[in-house]
Enzyme design. Structure first.
Site, PDB file in Angstrom:
ATOM      1  N   GLY A  49       0.864  -1.186   0.000  1.00  0.00           N
ATOM      2  CA  GLY A  49       0.000   0.000   0.000  1.00  0.00           C
ATOM      3  C   GLY A  49       0.893   1.226   0.000  1.00  0.00           C
ATOM      4  CB  ALA A  50       0.830   4.202  -2.193  1.00  0.00           C
ATOM      5  CG  ASP A 241      -0.475   2.053  -5.763  1.00  0.00           C
ATOM      6  OD1 ASP A 241      -1.630   1.673  -6.047  1.00  0.00           O
ATOM      7  OD2 ASP A 241       0.173   1.614  -4.801  1.00  0.00           O
ATOM      8  CG  ASN A 251      -5.694   1.928  -6.848  1.00  0.00           C
ATOM      9  OD1 ASN A 251      -4.865   1.988  -5.928  1.00  0.00           O
ATOM     10  ND2 ASN A 251      -6.890   1.394  -6.671  1.00  0.00           N
ATOM     11  CE  LYS A 252      -2.483  -4.054  -6.246  1.00  0.00           C
ATOM     12  NZ  LYS A 252      -1.124  -4.481  -6.667  1.00  0.00           N
TER      13      LYS A 252
HETATM   14  O1  MRU Z   1       0.406  -3.957  -4.501  1.00  0.00           O
HETATM   15  P1  MRU Z   1      -0.146  -3.185  -3.349  1.00  0.00           P
HETATM   16  O2  MRU Z   1      -0.978  -4.007  -2.422  1.00  0.00           O
HETATM   17  O3  MRU Z   1       0.926  -2.398  -2.644  1.00  0.00           O
HETATM   18  O4  MRU Z   1      -1.120  -2.134  -4.036  1.00  0.00           O
HETATM   19  C1  MRU Z   1      -1.863  -1.303  -3.227  1.00  0.00           C
HETATM   20  C2  MRU Z   1      -2.849  -0.516  -3.963  1.00  0.00           C
HETATM   21  O5  MRU Z   1      -2.937  -0.540  -5.160  1.00  0.00           O
HETATM   22  C3  MRU Z   1      -3.662   0.423  -3.151  1.00  0.00           C
HETATM   23  O6  MRU Z   1      -4.941   0.574  -3.678  1.00  0.00           O
HETATM   24  C4  MRU Z   1      -2.948   1.765  -3.179  1.00  0.00           C
HETATM   25  O7  MRU Z   1      -1.649   1.642  -2.664  1.00  0.00           O
HETATM   26  C5  MRU Z   1      -3.666   2.765  -2.463  1.00  0.00           C
HETATM   27  S1  MRU Z   1      -3.475   2.537  -0.772  1.00  0.00           S
HETATM   28  C6  MRU Z   1      -3.560   4.099  -0.208  1.00  0.00           C
END
Ligand code: MRU
Length: 353
Positions: A49-50, A241, A251-252
């Protein structure tokens, strides 16, 4: 704020993380005693998570400096550069990682201008990491307050991946909005996309929402279009992200598909993120580096192959939603509405929205 767990914590001579790979089956904490262990924890998604990646990077750097055996300032400085390089090579998409490293570099340059004492520098760098941690929680709460105005009692909110307390020092970005609305007594319900292949939605979002007693329901990723078509979703809130200067948002993986469906069904879609997620030097989404992860994340679930073992697969970990599909970007300074470029520019030049 959120009950019974922490995402990461400074422990005096180590950094402790809840192991997000093991949730929700096991709630165990991993202790990282060196900066290399912190780098590995980021790379292998013990922590993810970012914003959480950024805060972890800051603590990793502080840990590396505190444990440095170099007493001679020039060697210590060279060591600092290496620590930043190694932590910076862990994951490419979330810009919060590079934001935190840049901020730690600035703090280093500032204290170095005042002293050559390595112990003083290390103490200053730890205090900067603590500030980044504390600010992250406050920023998430501010995002929550700003975004909660969009959430009315009775609404069904769809989210994708995990943008909750687990993605940050605490509270969360998209789930910060949910938490703030819930704390205001609004009667809300959250649909969580499972988020293949790493299952952040099923494993993490459901876990933390249920822990807080927030009403939620799990969807597999291919169900959101159907749910939208049946009028079951009122608003979509996701994290980010990296947001480019024109508002395109990474984003994801799967977020883009949700955005296209939302547009078709005329459902507003918001991205909730701190300004540390905005990459002002990145003109548009096409310039955002997209992490490609190990193919077995797609081919294997719980140690069991779900396809022929040598099946071809792809595993881009993020996608980019173009600004035309985004209703607003919820930040700690308020909600940016289209056209995003001018709103983002104004915030970065110290102005208001
Ligand atoms: O691969 P990850 O689990 O680090 O990806 C996380 C995401 O895509 C979240 O949606 C993103 O970081 C936003 S969290 C504030």
């Amino acid at each position: 704020m959120h009950k019974g767990f922490y995402t990461l914590k400074w422990e005096g001579d180590s950094v402790s993380f809840i192991d997000q790979r093991k949730l929700p089956v096991e709630e165990i904490y991993v202790s990282c005693r060196t900066y290399k262990e912190v780098a590995e924890a980021i790379e292998t998604m013990v922590v993810r998570g970012a914003p959480a990646i950024g805060v972890s990077a800051a603590y990793g750097i502080a840990l590396g400096l505190i444990k440095s055996t170099d007493t001679e300032i020039y060697k210590y400085e060279a060591g600092f550069k290496e620590i930043c390089d190694i932590i910076g090579a862990t994951r490419p998409t979330a810009v919060n990682l590079f934001w935190a490293i840049e901020r730690m570099k600035k703090a280093f340059a500032e204290i170095r201008g005042r002293t050559s004492s390595v112990s003083e520098i290390s103490a200053h760098m730890l205090s900067e990491a603590h500030s980044i941690y504390d600010e992250d929680i406050n920023v998430n709460k501010a995002i929550g307050r700003a975004g909660s105005s969009l959430v009315k009692s009775g609404m069904n909110i769809l989210t994708h991946c995990n943008a909750g307390a687990l993605c940050a020092a605490g509270y969360g970005t998209a789930l910060g909005v949910v938490r703030a609305a819930f704390e205001q007594g609004k009667k809300i319900h959250v649909f969580a996309d499972e988020t293949r292949p790493f299952l952040q939605g099923a494993r993490l979002t459901m876990w933390e929402l249920m822990k807080d007693g927030i009403d939620c329901t799990l969807l597999s990723d291919n169900m959101s279009g159907y749910m939208m078509s049946k009028g079951k979703i009122d608003v979509i809130v996701v994290g980010a992200d990296r947001i480019a200067a024109n508002g395109d948002a990474a984003n994801k993986i799967g977020t883009y598909s949700v955005a296209v469906l939302a547009k078709h069904h005329n459902i507003p879609m918001y991205f909730a993120a701190p300004l540390s997620t905005v990459d002002i030097n990145c003109p548009s989404g096409g310039h955002i580096p997209i992490e490609e992860r190990n193919l077995d994340e797609v081919r294997v679930i719980n140690g069991k192959s779900i396809c022929p073992p040598d099946a071809k697969a792809v595993n881009p970990s993020f996608d980019v939603t173009p600004n035309s599909l985004i209703s607003g970007i919820i930040t700690e300074k308020g909600i940016i509405y289209p056209p995003f470029e001018s709103g983002i520019k104004s915030l970065f030049s110290g102005g208001d929205l």
